[in-house]
Design an enzyme around this catalytic site. Structure first.
Site, PDB file in Angstrom:
ATOM      1  CD  GLU A  42      -2.926   1.205   2.289  1.00  0.00           C
ATOM      2  OE1 GLU A  42      -3.832   2.050   2.235  1.00  0.00           O
ATOM      3  OE2 GLU A  42      -2.886   0.309   3.147  1.00  0.00           O
ATOM      4  CB  CYS A 253      -7.393   2.784   4.117  1.00  0.00           C
ATOM      5  SG  CYS A 253      -7.944   1.908   5.587  1.00  0.00           S
ATOM      6  CG  ASN A 383      -9.039  -2.389   2.465  1.00  0.00           C
ATOM      7  OD1 ASN A 383      -8.224  -3.275   2.668  1.00  0.00           O
ATOM      8  ND2 ASN A 383      -9.065  -1.283   3.208  1.00  0.00           N
ATOM      9  CD  GLU A 384      -9.051  -2.058   7.111  1.00  0.00           C
ATOM     10  OE1 GLU A 384      -8.850  -0.926   7.583  1.00  0.00           O
ATOM     11  OE2 GLU A 384      -8.352  -3.051   7.396  1.00  0.00           O
TER      12      GLU A 384
END
Length: 654
Positions: A42, A253, A383-384
């Site tokens: 990321e 994120c 994503n989460e």
């Protein structure tokens, strides 16, 4: 005919060898994932621009702005210079850019170039860039310069492009002459004649006139695998050395972004660099998109890892709008009337990766220099995320569209950001309803948790949705943290029939530019610090198997400071033992290899051992390093596992 018979015989022998090899797998082994351990990437902590992406110029296209950092603007990291009593002016314009996706460019107007004879140095009007905390230049190395320029005055302009140290001493230089009133790309190779860790790139006009400039770029010639627009060679190499089975990208994120307008859209990151769309990074800086989807896929191929792209589930991060501290929900969902277009975007990604050169998006991949498919197998959706009704509706639409058109693609769902709780439970309910291939679990917690929860996946359903442990780490980079993670990873191997993939996160962190304190690799412009956590991850990644064997290593029951695993690599025939001791005294483990035939007694032992508080640092990067030595094994033997250590024994067979 004789030649044909030889070919048939060779093919027959080859097939027989493969079948025989599989037949020789000892009885009692359990098949486990062949893709268990890989990397998570990321762009956090300046991992991409200023990090793995080898571009040396910061704000190369003048797109920085105050929404990223309050004191940033299109002039950031550029300085106006006019040596030799020269004078002129600079401005940032948007009237006629190189491309609409890259709207800002610099205009340089030169009214007067001074005379060199009147002072010591070079005269002219121009700009210089300080790079990402300085530009590293090495004597004897080559640096590839490029820029787009447009003559705004009638006469050609002479530009001196140079690398200089803080005192203005020239380390390398080349002269360029413009020759077009249209935007044109100019290139030069700079040969460094001295070294400097904090150099500047200087572009100096040596004749009167006006010039528009954009995409001013500098790359070391020696990138990883010598790729154009490539990766920083030393950082990429330590990742390649790990031998990961997969690489997940671009996050994190970063994927669902800070609001709908900040979602990561893969199409914005492919094609010519000057046509890519740059944007604010959710972590508070800038994404040039130079490291885009083509570069991610190419890197995966270069290191022999499977690509695992993650796309937004058509919702933004629930922490959008600064709701981190209040637990938000700032989640926003794409309007329903935009969903068809977005779903097509996800489908186009698969065609771009796997389609033939005659397809629309496969043709774009081929035009970028890769006619062969990338052989994409996995796509993560979300994503989460906060599992809201809006999320569920959009996830279902995307999932069903992907499976309808590309049933062979493994779709990875999400179960929120924590190891338990409402989102976790709702995410798993969706997985059960849709019979998803895999879901993405995330958790960060204390090392004691990893030691005390080694049975987490023992009770998971064996023939249901698999787990991708996409982000995990204990809080810290000391030996204690790494050993706790090693113990947990032996449990992941034991449950490799349920846990299909796992990746530590975050991966990279640049000194003085970190948003997340616990990371696998720390670096600056010149040095790399491999944490104890890195060494554990590398030892597991480089020593994966496809069969797991119980009862090979006897571990004291109810002692959570101890852990062990035994895996078998059916391709090489190697037996791999991993033994962890997180306790404060050495412990003996009994090993029984009687089921394995044709072992070679001379094996290799890799031992990672240190004080629990020991950690590596950029100033002292080798406080904790594994040691490799010869080791002799027998059918049955005792192994004394040192305190606070991870031992790996790799045994070959005839």
């Amino acid at each position: 005919m004789v030649h044909l018979n030889r070919i048939i015989l060779a093919v027959t022998l080859t097939l027989f060898t493969v079948v025989s090899l599989k037949a020789q797998v000892p009885k009692g082994g359990k098949e486990i994932s062949t893709n268990l351990f890989g990397l998570f990437f990321e762009d956090i902590n300046y991992a991409a621009d200023g990090g793995l992406y080898a571009e040396l110029v910061q704000n190369r296209s003048f797109e920085y702005n105050p929404t990223e950092q309050s004191d940033w603007n299109p002039f950031s990291f550029w300085e106006y210079i006019s040596p030799g009593f020269s004078y002129g002016r600079i401005s940032v314009e948007t009237k006629a850019p190189v491309h609409a996706n890259n709207p800002h460019y610099m205009v340089l107007e030169v009214e007067h170039v001074g005379h060199e004879a009147k002072f010591s140095g070079i005269s002219g009007v121009g700009i210089k860039n300080s790079g990402f905390d300085g530009i590293v230049v090495r004597n004897g190395e080559q640096y590839n310069f490029s820029m787009f320029a447009q003559q705004l005055s009638e006469n050609p302009m002479e530009l001196l492009v140079s690398l200089e140290d803080a005192k203005g001493e020239v380390l390398a230089s080349k002269t360029i002459k413009t020759n077009s009133g249209d935007w044109k790309k100019y290139t030069a190779v700079l040969n460094a004649e001295a070294s400097c860790d904090s150099a500047f790139l200087v572009v100096l006009a040596r004749s009167n006139g006006a010039l528009a400039m954009d995409m001013i770029s500098l790359f070391p010639d020696k990138t990883f695998k010598n790729r154009a627009n490539g990766m920083r060679a030393d950082l990429a190499q330590v990742l390649a050395d790990m031998k990961p089975k997969f690489v997940r990208f671009p996050g994190g994120c970063l994927v669902h972004g800070d609001g709908l307008g900040n979602m990561y859209r893969w199409k914005n990151t492919i094609g010519p660099l000057e046509q890519r769309i740059e944007q604010r990074n959710i972590w508070g800086y800038h994404q040039s998109a130079g490291l885009g989807y083509f570069e991610y896929f190419q890197f995966c191929e270069d290191i022999g890892a499977k690509p695992v792209p993650i796309v937004p589930a058509a919702v933004s991060c629930q922490n959008s709008g600064g709701t981190w501290r209040i637990g938000g929900t700032g989640q926003k969902a794409l309007p329903e009337n935009e969903m068809d277009e977005y779903i097509q975007e996800v489908l186009d990604l698969i065609e771009w990766a796997n389609g033939s050169v005659t397809s629309v998006w496969g043709g774009k991949r081929a035009a970028a220099g890769h006619p062969e498919p990338f052989n994409l197998e996995y796509v993560g959706i979300g994503n989460e995320d906060k599992i809201t009704p809006e999320f569920e509706e959009r996830f279902n639409l995307i999932y069903k569209a992907v499976k309808e058109k590309y049933p062979e693609i493994n779709v990875i769902g999400t179960v929120g950001p924590f190891l338990e709780g409402e989102d976790f439970e709702k995410g798993w309910e969706i997985a059960d309803q849709l019979k998803l291939e895999m879901v993405d679990e995330h958790y960060y917690t204390q090392p004691e948790w990893f030691l005390g929860n080694q049975q987490r996946y023992d009770s998971y359903k064996r023939n249901a949705t698999k787990v991708y442990l996409g982000e995990y780490a204990s809080w810290g980079n000391k030996m204690w943290n790494a050993i706790a993670e090693a113990a947990y990873m032996t449990a992941l191997e034991r449950n490799g029939d349920v846990v299909a993939m796992a990746s530590y996160a975050p991966l990279l962190a640049k000194q003085n530019f970190t948003q997340w304190t616990t990371d696998m690799i720390f670096f600056n412009n010149t040095n790399i610090c491999l944490t104890p956590n890195y060494h554990v991850q590398k030892m597991f990644m480089s020593n994966q198997g496809d069969f797991y064997f119980d009862n090979v290593v006897e571990v004291a029951q109810n002692d959570t400071t101890l852990a062990a695993s035994c895996v078998y690599d059916s391709q090489s025939g190697d037996i791999i033992l991993k033994m962890v001791n997180a306790g404060n005294s050495a412990k003996t483990m009994k090993i029984n290899l009687a089921r394995f035939k044709n072992m070679i007694p001379k094996a290799k032992l890799t031992l990672l051992k240190a004080d629990p508080e020991a950690e590596n640092a950029l100033e002292n990067p080798e406080s904790v390093v594994p040691e490799l030595s010869d080791f002799t094994v027998q059918k049955k033997f005792d192994y004394k596992v040192p305190t606070m250590s991870f031992s790996l024994i790799r045994i070959k067979a005839n």
